[in-house]
Motif scaffolding. Sequence first.
Motif, PDB file in Angstrom:
ATOM      1  N   PRO A   1       0.845  -1.204   0.000  1.00 29.60           N
ATOM      2  CA  PRO A   1       0.000   0.000   0.000  1.00 29.60           C
ATOM      3  C   PRO A   1       0.881   1.256   0.000  1.00 29.60           C
ATOM      4  N   PRO A   2       0.304   2.399  -0.375  1.00 33.89           N
ATOM      5  CA  PRO A   2       1.080   3.643  -0.341  1.00 33.89           C
ATOM      6  C   PRO A   2       1.586   3.928   1.076  1.00 33.89           C
ATOM      7  N   ARG A   3       2.725   4.581   1.134  1.00 32.06           N
ATOM      8  CA  ARG A   3       3.311   4.914   2.431  1.00 32.06           C
ATOM      9  C   ARG A   3       2.428   5.932   3.140  1.00 32.06           C
ATOM     10  N   PRO A   4       2.109   5.705   4.402  1.00 35.17           N
ATOM     11  CA  PRO A   4       1.263   6.672   5.122  1.00 35.17           C
ATOM     12  C   PRO A   4       2.010   7.989   5.318  1.00 35.17           C
ATOM     13  N   ARG A   5       1.272   9.053   5.152  1.00 33.69           N
ATOM     14  CA  ARG A   5       1.869  10.381   5.331  1.00 33.69           C
ATOM     15  C   ARG A   5       1.888  10.734   6.813  1.00 33.69           C
ATOM     16  N   PRO A   6       2.963  11.347   7.261  1.00 30.83           N
ATOM     17  CA  PRO A   6       3.016  11.721   8.680  1.00 30.83           C
ATOM     18  C   PRO A   6       2.036  12.861   8.958  1.00 30.83           C
ATOM     19  N   THR A   7       1.350  12.744  10.073  1.00 31.79           N
ATOM     20  CA  THR A   7       0.415  13.795  10.461  1.00 31.79           C
ATOM     21  C   THR A   7       1.188  14.902  11.155  1.00 31.79           C
TER      22      THR A   7
END
Length: 81
Positions: free
Chosen positions: A13-19
């Motif tokens: 899956p796409p890499r999660p973006r940091p919040t």
Amino acid sequence: MGEAKRRAAQGLPPRPRPTPKAAADSSPRLVSWLPFSRQQADRFVALSTRGAWIGIAALVLFWVTVRFIGPAAGWWNLADG
């Protein structure tokens, strides 16, 4: 090959973006057991000072209206004049 293409090719899956995290108040506390920082205390003093000046200006405006503007406009008569 870019990171996104590599992950897609591998079926990941796409890499999660940091919040983005809120900036923590790093100023020291007034007292260790009191949950107020020095910065919060300074903001409170500034706000209360501004509020006091607004109150003084409102009182002066009210006094000028009662003493001069009201009688001059015929809205009421002064008891001492």
